[in-house]
Write a protein that holds these residues in place. Sequence first.
Motif, PDB file in Angstrom:
ATOM      1  N   THR A   3      -8.472  11.539  -9.851  1.00 24.68           N
ATOM      2  CA  THR A   3      -7.253  11.985  -9.225  1.00 24.68           C
ATOM      3  C   THR A   3      -8.537  11.198  -8.276  1.00 24.68           C
ATOM      4  OG1 THR A   3      -6.208  13.385  -9.828  1.00 24.68           O
ATOM      5  CG2 THR A   3      -5.654  12.955  -7.823  1.00 24.68           C
ATOM      6  N   THR A   4      -9.449  11.985  -8.063  1.00 27.23           N
ATOM      7  CA  THR A   4     -10.204  11.731  -6.462  1.00 27.23           C
ATOM      8  C   THR A   4     -10.761   9.836  -6.576  1.00 27.23           C
ATOM      9  OG1 THR A   4     -12.141  13.936  -7.225  1.00 27.23           O
ATOM     10  CG2 THR A   4     -12.920  11.929  -6.035  1.00 27.23           C
ATOM     11  N   ASP A   5     -11.096   9.570  -8.160  1.00 24.73           N
ATOM     12  CA  ASP A   5     -11.444   7.767  -7.950  1.00 24.73           C
ATOM     13  C   ASP A   5      -9.709   7.344  -6.488  1.00 24.73           C
ATOM     14  OD1 ASP A   5     -14.069   8.127  -8.811  1.00 24.73           O
ATOM     15  OD2 ASP A   5     -13.135   8.088 -10.435  1.00 24.73           O
ATOM     16  N   ARG A   6      -8.723   7.608  -7.388  1.00 24.86           N
ATOM     17  CA  ARG A   6      -8.040   6.917  -6.857  1.00 24.86           C
ATOM     18  C   ARG A   6      -7.097   7.239  -5.308  1.00 24.86           C
ATOM     19  NH1 ARG A   6      -3.456   9.705 -10.905  1.00 24.86           N
ATOM     20  NH2 ARG A   6      -3.536  10.986  -9.891  1.00 24.86           N
ATOM     21  N   GLU A   7      -7.863   8.774  -5.149  1.00 21.60           N
ATOM     22  CA  GLU A   7      -6.802   8.863  -3.498  1.00 21.60           C
ATOM     23  C   GLU A   7      -8.883   7.823  -2.951  1.00 21.60           C
ATOM     24  OE1 GLU A   7      -7.565  13.466  -3.498  1.00 21.60           O
ATOM     25  OE2 GLU A   7      -5.705  13.438  -4.688  1.00 21.60           O
ATOM     26  N   GLN A   8      -9.487   7.806  -3.188  1.00 19.52           N
ATOM     27  CA  GLN A   8     -10.556   6.999  -2.216  1.00 19.52           C
ATOM     28  C   GLN A   8     -10.303   5.949  -2.439  1.00 19.52           C
ATOM     29  OE1 GLN A   8     -14.283   7.588  -4.422  1.00 19.52           O
ATOM     30  NE2 GLN A   8     -14.466   9.790  -3.321  1.00 19.52           N
ATOM     31  N   THR A   9     -10.100   5.071  -2.943  1.00 17.40           N
ATOM     32  CA  THR A   9      -9.718   3.932  -3.345  1.00 17.40           C
ATOM     33  C   THR A   9      -8.045   3.656  -2.707  1.00 17.40           C
ATOM     34  OG1 THR A   9     -10.046   3.175  -5.514  1.00 17.40           O
ATOM     35  CG2 THR A   9      -8.603   1.815  -4.356  1.00 17.40           C
ATOM     36  N   THR A  10      -8.408   3.301  -1.049  1.00 14.89           N
ATOM     37  CA  THR A  10      -7.237   2.840  -0.143  1.00 14.89           C
ATOM     38  C   THR A  10      -7.013   1.408   0.673  1.00 14.89           C
ATOM     39  OG1 THR A  10      -7.738   3.596   2.034  1.00 14.89           O
ATOM     40  CG2 THR A  10      -7.353   5.366   1.315  1.00 14.89           C
ATOM     41  N   LEU A  11      -5.741   1.261   0.560  1.00 14.78           N
ATOM     42  CA  LEU A  11      -5.042   0.004   1.171  1.00 14.78           C
ATOM     43  C   LEU A  11      -4.856   0.281   2.850  1.00 14.78           C
ATOM     44  CD1 LEU A  11      -2.654  -0.706  -1.684  1.00 14.78           C
ATOM     45  CD2 LEU A  11      -5.119  -1.650  -1.303  1.00 14.78           C
ATOM     46  N   ARG A  12      -5.219  -0.943   3.155  1.00 12.39           N
ATOM     47  CA  ARG A  12      -4.508  -0.695   4.986  1.00 12.39           C
ATOM     48  C   ARG A  12      -3.731  -1.085   5.102  1.00 12.39           C
ATOM     49  NH1 ARG A  12      -9.563  -3.201   5.655  1.00 12.39           N
ATOM     50  NH2 ARG A  12      -8.278  -5.443   6.046  1.00 12.39           N
ATOM     51  N   PRO A  13      -2.196  -1.136   5.636  1.00  7.56           N
ATOM     52  CA  PRO A  13      -0.363  -1.480   5.507  1.00  7.56           C
ATOM     53  C   PRO A  13      -0.909  -2.788   5.637  1.00  7.56           C
ATOM     54  CG  PRO A  13      -0.870   0.675   6.512  1.00  7.56           C
ATOM     55  CD  PRO A  13      -2.357  -0.179   6.202  1.00  7.56           C
ATOM     56  N   GLU A  14      -2.162  -3.537   5.876  1.00 14.50           N
ATOM     57  CA  GLU A  14      -1.779  -5.431   6.942  1.00 14.50           C
ATOM     58  C   GLU A  14      -2.367  -5.728   5.554  1.00 14.50           C
ATOM     59  OE1 GLU A  14      -5.620  -3.529   8.248  1.00 14.50           O
ATOM     60  OE2 GLU A  14      -3.243  -3.095   8.996  1.00 14.50           O
ATOM     61  N   GLU A  15      -2.314  -4.666   4.228  1.00 14.22           N
ATOM     62  CA  GLU A  15      -3.077  -5.507   2.987  1.00 14.22           C
ATOM     63  C   GLU A  15      -1.964  -5.468   1.973  1.00 14.22           C
ATOM     64  OE1 GLU A  15      -7.557  -4.634   2.321  1.00 14.22           O
ATOM     65  OE2 GLU A  15      -5.933  -2.771   2.431  1.00 14.22           O
ATOM     66  N   CYS A  16      -1.148  -4.752   2.437  1.00 19.08           N
ATOM     67  CA  CYS A  16      -0.204  -4.835   1.127  1.00 19.08           C
ATOM     68  C   CYS A  16       0.761  -5.808   1.986  1.00 19.08           C
ATOM     69  CB  CYS A  16       0.840  -3.374   1.783  1.00 19.08           C
ATOM     70  SG  CYS A  16      -0.385  -2.241   1.362  1.00 19.08           S
ATOM     71  N   GLU A  17       1.364  -6.599   0.179  1.00 16.02           N
ATOM     72  CA  GLU A  17       1.984  -7.653   0.203  1.00 16.02           C
ATOM     73  C   GLU A  17       3.737  -7.267   0.677  1.00 16.02           C
ATOM     74  OE1 GLU A  17       1.039 -11.121  -1.776  1.00 16.02           O
ATOM     75  OE2 GLU A  17      -0.391 -11.150  -1.663  1.00 16.02           O
ATOM     76  N   VAL A  18       4.679  -8.195   0.515  1.00 11.27           N
ATOM     77  CA  VAL A  18       5.990  -7.538   0.468  1.00 11.27           C
ATOM     78  C   VAL A  18       6.415  -8.084  -0.438  1.00 11.27           C
ATOM     79  CG1 VAL A  18       8.694  -8.599   1.228  1.00 11.27           C
ATOM     80  CG2 VAL A  18       6.645  -7.835   2.832  1.00 11.27           C
ATOM     81  N   GLY A  19       6.823  -7.036  -1.224  1.00 10.50           N
ATOM     82  CA  GLY A  19       7.667  -7.023  -3.215  1.00 10.50           C
ATOM     83  C   GLY A  19       5.911  -6.620  -4.153  1.00 10.50           C
ATOM     84  N   SER A  20       5.587  -6.015  -3.616  1.00  8.49           N
ATOM     85  CA  SER A  20       4.099  -5.370  -4.161  1.00  8.49           C
ATOM     86  C   SER A  20       4.631  -3.797  -4.121  1.00  8.49           C
ATOM     87  CB  SER A  20       3.153  -5.627  -3.505  1.00  8.49           C
ATOM     88  OG  SER A  20       2.556  -5.059  -2.739  1.00  8.49           O
ATOM     89  N   THR A  21       4.136  -2.973  -5.371  1.00  3.16           N
ATOM     90  CA  THR A  21       4.191  -2.235  -5.051  1.00  3.16           C
ATOM     91  C   THR A  21       2.774  -1.017  -5.016  1.00  3.16           C
ATOM     92  OG1 THR A  21       5.486  -2.111  -7.218  1.00  3.16           O
ATOM     93  CG2 THR A  21       5.241  -0.218  -7.411  1.00  3.16           C
ATOM     94  N   VAL A  22       2.935  -0.180  -4.851  1.00  2.00           N
ATOM     95  CA  VAL A  22       2.158   0.520  -3.847  1.00  2.00           C
ATOM     96  C   VAL A  22       2.574   2.135  -4.096  1.00  2.00           C
ATOM     97  CG1 VAL A  22       0.677  -1.356  -2.600  1.00  2.00           C
ATOM     98  CG2 VAL A  22       2.474   0.565  -1.785  1.00  2.00           C
ATOM     99  N   TRP A  23       1.169   2.596  -3.756  1.00  2.00           N
ATOM    100  CA  TRP A  23       1.383   4.620  -3.436  1.00  2.00           C
ATOM    101  C   TRP A  23       1.372   4.812  -2.899  1.00  2.00           C
ATOM    102  CZ3 TRP A  23       2.862   6.691  -8.464  1.00  2.00           C
ATOM    103  CH2 TRP A  23       3.073   8.459  -8.662  1.00  2.00           C
ATOM    104  N   ASP A  24       2.412   5.827  -2.478  1.00  2.00           N
ATOM    105  CA  ASP A  24       2.269   6.470  -0.469  1.00  2.00           C
ATOM    106  C   ASP A  24       1.885   7.601  -1.847  1.00  2.00           C
ATOM    107  OD1 ASP A  24       2.582   7.929   1.463  1.00  2.00           O
ATOM    108  OD2 ASP A  24       5.020   7.900   1.650  1.00  2.00           O
ATOM    109  N   ILE A  25       0.545   7.381  -0.218  1.00  2.00           N
ATOM    110  CA  ILE A  25       0.018   8.751  -0.844  1.00  2.00           C
ATOM    111  C   ILE A  25       0.517   9.976  -0.277  1.00  2.00           C
ATOM    112  CG2 ILE A  25      -3.083   9.853  -0.797  1.00  2.00           C
ATOM    113  CD1 ILE A  25      -4.106   7.224  -0.357  1.00  2.00           C
ATOM    114  N   GLY A  26       0.963  10.568   0.802  1.00  2.00           N
ATOM    115  CA  GLY A  26       1.333  11.100   1.433  1.00  2.00           C
ATOM    116  C   GLY A  26       3.216  11.460   1.250  1.00  2.00           C
ATOM    117  N   LYS A  27       3.796  11.078   0.396  1.00  2.00           N
ATOM    118  CA  LYS A  27       4.427  11.447  -0.093  1.00  2.00           C
ATOM    119  C   LYS A  27       4.341  11.616  -1.693  1.00  2.00           C
ATOM    120  CE  LYS A  27       8.913  10.172   2.455  1.00  2.00           C
ATOM    121  NZ  LYS A  27      10.255  10.342   1.957  1.00  2.00           N
TER     122      LYS A  27
END
Length: 82
Positions: A3-27
């Motif tokens: 879990t710690t490793d997952r939380e350290q790997t973050t994406l900036r919103p501009e790095e996310c392509e439309v149609g890709s699947t990502v994890w919303d850390i907040g929700k």
Amino acid sequence: MTTTDREQTTLRPEECEVGSTVWDIGKDLPGVVMGHVGGDRVQLRAVAGGREWDASRLRPLTSREELSLHLAARNDATRKGL
């Protein structure tokens, strides 16, 4: 990956392509990127559909999470006879 490793790997919103699947850390939910809002957020929609929401704290899916989502979608389609 812990879990710690997952939380350290973050994406900036501009790095996310439309149609890709990502994890919303907040929700703590996965979502499909539907669009960008300003420069600091993306709009996500649940993989199964539904209402969109804004998110700014994102991370990539682990291989296990991605496989689980695809399997759940396939099972759902099978139950519906598709």
